[in-house]
Design a protein around this motif. Structure first.
Motif, short mmCIF file in Angstrom:
data_model
loop_
_atom_site.label_atom_id
_atom_site.label_comp_id
_atom_site.label_asym_id
_atom_site.label_seq_id
_atom_site.Cartn_x
_atom_site.Cartn_y
_atom_site.Cartn_z
N ASN A 79 0.83 -1.19 0.00
CA ASN A 79 0.00 0.00 0.00
C ASN A 79 0.87 1.25 0.00
OD1 ASN A 79 -2.71 -1.24 0.28
ND2 ASN A 79 -1.86 -2.00 2.21
N ARG A 80 0.24 2.39 -0.09
CA ARG A 80 0.99 3.65 -0.12
C ARG A 80 1.78 3.87 1.16
NH1 ARG A 80 -3.23 8.03 -2.86
NH2 ARG A 80 -3.29 7.05 -4.95
N ASP A 81 1.29 3.32 2.29
CA ASP A 81 2.00 3.50 3.56
C ASP A 81 3.11 2.47 3.76
OD1 ASP A 81 0.56 1.22 4.01
OD2 ASP A 81 -0.55 1.98 5.75
N GLY A 82 3.32 1.61 2.74
CA GLY A 82 4.40 0.64 2.81
C GLY A 82 4.01 -0.71 3.37
N THR A 83 2.77 -0.84 3.87
CA THR A 83 2.33 -2.13 4.40
C THR A 83 2.01 -3.08 3.25
OG1 THR A 83 0.03 -1.36 4.52
CG2 THR A 83 1.40 -1.13 6.50
N VAL A 84 2.22 -4.38 3.50
CA VAL A 84 2.01 -5.38 2.46
C VAL A 84 0.52 -5.66 2.29
CG1 VAL A 84 2.52 -7.74 1.74
CG2 VAL A 84 4.24 -6.41 2.97
N ASP A 85 0.07 -5.74 1.06
CA ASP A 85 -1.33 -6.04 0.76
C ASP A 85 -1.70 -7.43 1.25
OD1 ASP A 85 -1.64 -3.60 -0.48
OD2 ASP A 85 -1.29 -4.39 -2.49
N SER A 86 -2.99 -7.65 1.44
CA SER A 86 -3.47 -8.97 1.82
C SER A 86 -3.36 -9.92 0.63
CB SER A 86 -4.93 -8.90 2.27
OG SER A 86 -5.77 -8.54 1.17
N VAL A 87 -3.47 -11.21 0.91
CA VAL A 87 -3.44 -12.21 -0.17
C VAL A 87 -4.52 -11.91 -1.20
CG1 VAL A 87 -3.83 -14.65 -0.70
CG2 VAL A 87 -2.41 -14.02 1.25
N ALA A 88 -5.71 -11.55 -0.72
CA ALA A 88 -6.83 -11.27 -1.63
C ALA A 88 -6.55 -10.04 -2.49
CB ALA A 88 -8.11 -11.07 -0.83
#
Length: 229
Positions: free
Chosen positions: A201-210
């Protein structure tokens, strides 16, 4: 049609390959997957397991040419099987392919050696071993720090009893591999039509599997539409 899913260790290639196969089948296409290396199915995969477990030597003791040849041999042993699947299925999805060899071994080479090594791997895999070229490649772009955490949460694997193998334990190496993958994707060197699937995401967190699956599926649909045009 041959599709390759690429990315550093822990990027979710196996999970996304499985979800993609389900989605393709539910859309009415015949689809099958192959994961490289083919542990337990090729003789050379035993040598690869020894290499990744550090039994042959440290990374600085095994040249990238030697390592590249091991992985290429695993695919060569699998060529007839892969070609059979391509004749009997609409789509074959690969969890790693030649692009992985280019990215990982290229990351281990010095800057002065890298160009010649990449040319050598390409010639070995596609010209000498006559491996089929992918129609499209999809690179899952995941930060190395997150990927290493994902690896630590994996269930026991057939080829190692370690939490992290020789490649996975080296964060600096994974960073160089990520850079290499991005370059290969941007230049279209992964094979066929190349797509980068951004998994943060824009904040650097990893997206969910979905969320990653939705992004990947969007790229696959775009490629299929391109082929149908």
């Amino acid at each position: 049609m041959l599709l390759a899913i690429e990315g550093i260790d822990g990027s979710g290639k196996g999970t996304q390959t499985g979800l993609l196969i389900e989605k393709l089948r539910s859309s009415g296409r015949t689809a099958e997957s192959v994961s490289f290396p083919r542990y337990g199915r090729t003789r050379s995969s035993r040598l690869i397991a020894r290499y990744l477990n550090g039994e042959i030597g440290r990374l600085d003791e095994v040249s990238p040419y030697q390592a590249a040849a091991m992985f290429a041999l695993d695919r060569l042993e699998s060529r007839d099987y892969l070609e059979k699947l391509l004749k009997t299925h609409d789509i074959v999805v690969l969890d790693r392919y030649v692009g992985s060899n280019l990215a990982y071994q290229g990351a281990r080479a010095s800057e002065s050696q890298r160009g010649e090594l990449l040319k050598w791997i390409y010639r070995l895999e596609y010209e000498m071993n006559r491996m089929p070229k992918p129609d499209a490649s999809f690179y899952l772009d995941v930060p190395p720090s997150a990927a290493i955490r994902h690896v630590a949460r994996k269930e026991a694997r057939a080829y190692t009893d370690r939490t992290h193998d020789l490649h996975e334990q080296d964060l600096n190496l994974l960073g160089r591999v990520q850079f290499g993958y991005r370059h290969l994707t941007e230049k279209g060197y992964l094979g066929g039509q190349c797509y980068a699937v951004h998994c943060t995401n824009r904040d650097g967190t990893v997206d969910s599997v979905a969320e990653v699956h939705d992004a990947l599926w969007g790229c696959v649909l775009a490629f299929l539409a391109l082929m149908a045009a």
